[in-house]
Design an enzyme around this catalytic site. Structure first.
Site, PDB file in Angstrom:
ATOM      1  N   LEU A   1     -17.389   7.811 -24.099  1.00  0.00           N
ATOM      2  CA  LEU A   1     -16.711   6.566 -24.478  1.00  0.00           C
ATOM      3  C   LEU A   1     -17.505   5.708 -25.462  1.00  0.00           C
ATOM      4  O   LEU A   1     -17.468   4.481 -25.420  1.00  0.00           O
ATOM      5  CB  LEU A   1     -16.329   5.763 -23.226  1.00  0.00           C
ATOM      6  CG  LEU A   1     -15.278   6.463 -22.347  1.00  0.00           C
ATOM      7  CD1 LEU A   1     -15.171   5.791 -20.983  1.00  0.00           C
ATOM      8  CD2 LEU A   1     -13.919   6.504 -23.024  1.00  0.00           C
TER       9      LEU A   1
ATOM     10  N   GLY B   1      -1.261  16.048 -23.641  1.00  0.00           N
ATOM     11  CA  GLY B   1      -2.045  17.161 -23.119  1.00  0.00           C
ATOM     12  C   GLY B   1      -1.657  18.480 -23.756  1.00  0.00           C
ATOM     13  O   GLY B   1      -0.621  19.050 -23.445  1.00  0.00           O
TER      14      GLY B   1
ATOM     15  N   LYS C   1      -9.331   4.513 -30.516  1.00  0.00           N
ATOM     16  CA  LYS C   1     -10.412   4.925 -29.627  1.00  0.00           C
ATOM     17  C   LYS C   1     -10.594   3.922 -28.476  1.00  0.00           C
ATOM     18  O   LYS C   1     -10.422   2.718 -28.674  1.00  0.00           O
ATOM     19  CB  LYS C   1     -11.704   5.015 -30.448  1.00  0.00           C
ATOM     20  CG  LYS C   1     -12.962   5.344 -29.651  1.00  0.00           C
ATOM     21  CD  LYS C   1     -12.982   6.766 -29.153  1.00  0.00           C
ATOM     22  CE  LYS C   1     -14.094   7.002 -28.135  1.00  0.00           C
ATOM     23  NZ  LYS C   1     -13.873   8.226 -27.338  1.00  0.00           N
ATOM     24  N   GLY C   2     -10.929   4.427 -27.288  1.00  0.00           N
ATOM     25  CA  GLY C   2     -11.195   3.571 -26.133  1.00  0.00           C
ATOM     26  C   GLY C   2     -12.180   2.471 -26.486  1.00  0.00           C
ATOM     27  O   GLY C   2     -13.227   2.746 -27.059  1.00  0.00           O
TER      28      GLY C   2
ATOM     29  N   GLY D   1      -3.363  14.866 -29.486  1.00  0.00           N
ATOM     30  CA  GLY D   1      -4.809  14.661 -29.375  1.00  0.00           C
ATOM     31  C   GLY D   1      -5.603  15.698 -30.136  1.00  0.00           C
ATOM     32  O   GLY D   1      -5.699  15.661 -31.372  1.00  0.00           O
TER      33      GLY D   1
ATOM     34  N   ILE E   1     -18.103  12.744 -24.843  1.00  0.00           N
ATOM     35  CA  ILE E   1     -18.454  11.709 -25.814  1.00  0.00           C
ATOM     36  C   ILE E   1     -19.093  10.523 -25.073  1.00  0.00           C
ATOM     37  O   ILE E   1     -20.018   9.889 -25.571  1.00  0.00           O
ATOM     38  CB  ILE E   1     -17.205  11.227 -26.591  1.00  0.00           C
ATOM     39  CG1 ILE E   1     -16.424  12.410 -27.182  1.00  0.00           C
ATOM     40  CG2 ILE E   1     -17.583  10.215 -27.668  1.00  0.00           C
ATOM     41  CD1 ILE E   1     -17.153  13.279 -28.146  1.00  0.00           C
TER      42      ILE E   1
ATOM     43  N   CYS F   1     -12.240   5.670 -15.487  1.00  0.00           N
ATOM     44  CA  CYS F   1     -13.647   5.287 -15.602  1.00  0.00           C
ATOM     45  C   CYS F   1     -14.160   4.824 -14.250  1.00  0.00           C
ATOM     46  O   CYS F   1     -13.403   4.299 -13.443  1.00  0.00           O
ATOM     47  CB  CYS F   1     -13.826   4.136 -16.571  1.00  0.00           C
ATOM     48  SG  CYS F   1     -12.840   4.274 -18.014  1.00  0.00           S
TER      49      CYS F   1
HETATM   50  C1  LIG Z   1     -13.049  13.906 -28.342  1.00  0.00           C
HETATM   51  C2  LIG Z   1     -12.095  13.216 -27.426  1.00  0.00           C
HETATM   52  C3  LIG Z   1     -12.239  11.841 -27.171  1.00  0.00           C
HETATM   53  C4  LIG Z   1     -11.372  11.172 -26.308  1.00  0.00           C
HETATM   54  N1  LIG Z   1     -11.532   9.827 -26.098  1.00  0.00           N
HETATM   55  C5  LIG Z   1     -10.666   9.164 -25.274  1.00  0.00           C
HETATM   56  C6  LIG Z   1     -10.773   7.760 -25.061  1.00  0.00           C
HETATM   57  O1  LIG Z   1     -11.646   7.083 -25.631  1.00  0.00           O
HETATM   58  N2  LIG Z   1      -9.905   7.152 -24.208  1.00  0.00           N
HETATM   59  C7  LIG Z   1      -8.906   7.858 -23.571  1.00  0.00           C
HETATM   60  O2  LIG Z   1      -8.149   7.277 -22.813  1.00  0.00           O
HETATM   61  N3  LIG Z   1      -8.760   9.189 -23.783  1.00  0.00           N
HETATM   62  C8  LIG Z   1      -9.609   9.864 -24.605  1.00  0.00           C
HETATM   63  N4  LIG Z   1      -9.448  11.218 -24.819  1.00  0.00           N
HETATM   64  C9  LIG Z   1      -8.347  11.934 -24.152  1.00  0.00           C
HETATM   65  C10 LIG Z   1      -7.154  12.150 -25.086  1.00  0.00           C
HETATM   66  O3  LIG Z   1      -6.602  10.921 -25.518  1.00  0.00           O
HETATM   67  C11 LIG Z   1      -6.066  12.995 -24.400  1.00  0.00           C
HETATM   68  O4  LIG Z   1      -5.617  12.317 -23.257  1.00  0.00           O
HETATM   69  C12 LIG Z   1      -6.565  14.364 -23.972  1.00  0.00           C
HETATM   70  O5  LIG Z   1      -7.423  14.893 -24.957  1.00  0.00           O
HETATM   71  C13 LIG Z   1      -5.451  15.358 -23.707  1.00  0.00           C
HETATM   72  O6  LIG Z   1      -4.650  15.567 -24.854  1.00  0.00           O
HETATM   73  P1  LIG Z   1      -4.872  16.784 -25.906  1.00  0.00           P
HETATM   74  O7  LIG Z   1      -4.950  18.047 -25.090  1.00  0.00           O
HETATM   75  O8  LIG Z   1      -3.689  16.726 -26.798  1.00  0.00           O
HETATM   76  O9  LIG Z   1      -6.145  16.497 -26.603  1.00  0.00           O
HETATM   77  C14 LIG Z   1     -10.324  11.896 -25.678  1.00  0.00           C
HETATM   78  C15 LIG Z   1     -10.172  13.269 -25.942  1.00  0.00           C
HETATM   79  C16 LIG Z   1     -11.026  13.933 -26.807  1.00  0.00           C
HETATM   80  C17 LIG Z   1     -10.834  15.398 -27.060  1.00  0.00           C
END
Ligand SMILES: Cc1cc2nc3c(=O)[nH]c(=O)nc-3n(C[C@H](O)[C@H](O)[C@H](O)COP(=O)(O)O)c2cc1C
Ligand SMILES: Cc1cc2nc3c(=O)[nH]c(=O)nc-3n(C[C@H](O)[C@H](O)[C@H](O)COP(=O)(O)OP(=O)(O)OC[C@H]3O[C@@H](n4cnc5c(N)ncnc54)[C@H](O)[C@@H]3O)c2cc1C
Ligand code: FES
Lengths: 270, 314
Positions: B78, B248, B50-51, B270, B76, B135
């Site tokens: 962050l 993605g 998590k970030g 993700g 969320i 950000c």
């Molecule tokens: C609930 C949630 C929380 C996320 N939190 C972060 C994060 O903290 N830092 C970050 O760089 N990306 C975050 N992402 C983005 C994902 O890492 C990813 O780049 C994005 O969801 C696209 O991929 P996916 O379609 O497979 O989910 C988050 C995505 C989701 C759905």
């Protein structure tokens, strides 16, 4: 926690938009406790995408390999769920979250009474609690059922079979007394001999009121809450509610992992 | 029948060696422990947590999640435990596996980024960073670091100077020219690029006329964004020479293969984790089966093998 690709044992309509579904999942049955929930993937398609959270409604039978969910059709996911037939495949994850806690029974004392307060669908997890409390012979149980009309009063026959004390209210007066369920609760609390704990599940305004009432009477209260969920396991941080900490501070906590059952007096209701 | 050789699944991304190209995407796999009942973490290519910011953050008001057709919006905000609690409470569990751990880091100023990077750089058990530059830069009037090539350059350059660890920069898709951002991130010294982060979106409740998210807008993820992610990965691999990790809308092994064929060295899973907690492992197995079926001995022969003209597929 388990992920089980399993099958529907039955799926009955039990009211105008209410259904009860039985799912075969011995792993979940054997490790679940009342108040815990499962995440259901209703179809293998990508829309609807996310799993849907549902309380475990019935697990009490020790030798059973299946458990039940009581649900209301409100949208896409539950619509698809209502069309499932016996033998259809379904994917469930569970048991998830923290359920209700029942206080241990002190030896040599008569068993204590607990109050279960339900608004509409709220009976889904509370029934599991009632059944477990009665079957273990640990507690006496009084259930307060509220709904808009008599159609929203669920599980009446099952509760009667359990032999628990039942109080009913409907907003239109079509069954039981006319009014809201918290009125019933307040009336019952006028009689001396308070319950050991009040357990509640239902819409937020109702839970807020039950929490207030219990606080005034100095009775511990546990509420089961809902939130939009994606993962169900504490990973996405999507399902938060505000919780009061000591010293007047507040924090967000996950409903899926720290709940869905919370100490009502620690919840900061919206 | 059992005389086939298991194909090679291991890849390198910059100086990082992975046993397979499948990573978990930040924010969708918690700190690993949340999914430990479902996934043998040792089997993953890498885990991205998590970030993480310098101080703990409490995040946005609920509702934070809304489903949309074939996707989901999240706001969320962050929320995270902060770098100190991460090291104390979350890292010990992750250290017990052989899988490389990458920390996704972010800040509101360049100083915050460099402070986290140097704090984590001293700690045993971290293989690298994923820099989230989607950000707002509070020091520069709140403009997003990752939407402007010059500010993206500055933050990456500053972090590069503070750490020798593997440095991957995660790009935001909410830009008009992804290639120019990728180029300046490379120039600033990044070892790799990951893309895409979520796409900004919105949803309204027509009964109450209110936004469905507490934060009004949120980030779209899931299968709905896959074509956009794939196009952006394609653009970046075509113009920038450092390794690219595709993210993605990857739901299964077929989606993963599309990204690899286009030229991603590795991929991240993700939203799929939420729907299928074993998605990462199913994808690894699916890729291996595909390679066996096609008689491809090494996954590196597949990566970047996009056939652009008819008949060019060997
Ligand atoms: C609930 C949630 C929380 C996320 N939190 C972060 C994060 O903290 N830092 C970050 O760089 N990306 C975050 N992402 C983005 C994902 O890492 C990813 O780049 C994005 O969801 C696209 O991929 P996916 O379609 O497979 O989910 C988050 C995505 C989701 C759905
Ligand atoms: C821990 C937990 C236990 C639950 N137990 C039960 C149960 O035992 N029986 C039951 O019928 N329902 C239960 N719910 C609510 C149930 O999850 C939703 O009704 C269901 O997800 C709706 O899906 P849908 O696709 O049919 O509706 P959608 O099309 O997604 O939405 C239709 C309507 O339902 C509301 N809704 C959607 N998801 C949720 C949610 N997660 N929580 C609250 N409201 C929601 C939306 O605001 C919308 O108005 C529970 C929810 C949680 C969080
Ligand atoms: S639903 Fe993901 S953290 Fe609760």
């Amino acid at each position: 926690m388990f992920q089980v690709e399993t099958e529907v044992v039955f799926n009955h309509q039990v009211g105008p938009s209410y259904y009860k579904i039985g799912l075969r999942a011995p792993e979940i049955v054997h490790s679940a406790s009342p108040g815990q929930f499962v995440m259901v993937r209703v179809s293998s398609k990508l829309d609807p995408l996310l799993r849907r959270p549902f309380s475990i409604h019935r697990i009490a039978k020790k030798d059973s390999v299946s458990f039940e969910i009581l649900y209301k059709v409100v949208g896409k996911g539950t619509e698809i769920m209502s069309s499932l037939r016996q033998g259809d495949g379904i994917d469930v994850m569970g048991p998830l979250g923290k359920g209700f806690s029942i206080l241990p029974h002190p030896k040599d004392l008569p068993s204590q009474i607990i109050y279960l307060v339900s608004g509409g669908m709220g009976i889904a997890p509370l029934y599991a609690l009632a059944e477990s409390a009665v079957i273990d012979g640990r507690k006496k149980v009084a259930v307060f059922l509220g709904g808009k009309t008599k159609e929203d009063i669920l599980c009446l026959d099952d509760l009667k079979r359990l032999g628990v004390e039942i109080h009913i209210s409907t907003e239109d007066g079509s069954l039981g007394s006319k009014g809201v369920v918290t009125q019933l609760l307040e009336e019952r609390l006028q009689i001396p001999s308070n319950p050991e704990v009040i357990y509640a599940c239902g819409p937020i305004p109702m839970l807020k009121k039950v929490s207030l009432i219990s606080q005034e009477c100095h009775i511990p209260c546990q509420v089961s809450l809902e939130a939009y969920m994606a993962c169900g396991v504490g990973a996405c941080l999507g399902c938060v509610i505000k919780k009061r900490l000591d010293k007047g501070t507040e924090t967000y906590v996950n409903v899926c992992k720290e709940g869905p059952v919370f100490d009502a007096h620690a919840v900061k209701f919206p | 029948m059992n005389d086939y050789k298991k194909p090679n699944l291991s890849v390198t991304v910059g100086n990082l060696s992975l046993k397979n190209p499948v990573m978990t995407a930040s924010g969708t796999f918690g700190y690993g422990e949340e999914y430990a009942d479902f996934v043998d973490i040792n089997k993953l290519g890498a885990i991205i947590v998590k970030g993480t910011s310098l101080k703990a953050r409490c995040g946005n008001p609920p509702p934070r999640i809304v489903e949309t057709p074939c996707g989901m919006l999240n706001s969320i905000g962050l929320q995270n435990v902060g770098v100190k609690a991460f090291i104390r409470e979350k890292l010990p569990f992750l250290r017990s596996f052989s899988t490389p751990v990458m920390v996704n880091i972010f800040g509101e100023t360049i100083d915050e980024y460099t402070t986290i990077a140097s704090e984590l750089g001293r700690i045993h058990g971290i293989s690298g960073f994923e820099l989230n530059i989607s950000c707002p830069n509070v020091g520069a009037g709140g403009i997003i670091f990752g939407v402007d090539p010059a500010s993206a350059y500055k933050v990456v350059e500053a972090v590069r100077k503070t750490t020798n660890l593997f440095l991957m920069v995660k790009l935001s898709p909410n830009v008009t020219d992804i290639v120019s951002i990728a180029q300046s991130v490379k120039k600033a010294g990044a070892d790799a690029i990951s893309l895409i982060n979520t796409i900004t979106g919105m949803a309204i409740d027509i009964e109450t006329r209110r936004p469905k998210l507490g934060n009004i807008t949120g980030g779209l993820s899931g299968p709905a964004i896959k074509p956009i992610a794939l196009r952006m990965v394609w653009e970046v691999v075509s113009h920038v020479s450092i390794p690219v990790v595709g993210v993605g809308g990857i739901m299964d092994w077929k989606d993963a293969l599309e990204f690899l064929i286009v030229g991603a060295r590795a991929i991240q899973v993700g939203t799929a984790n939420f729907i299928n907690p074993r998605a990462t492992l199913d994808i690894i197995d699916g890729i291996e089966k595909y390679l066996i079926d096609k008689g491809i001995e090494d996954i590196n022969n597949l990566i970047g093998s996009l056939a652009l003209s008819e008949g060019s597929l060997k």
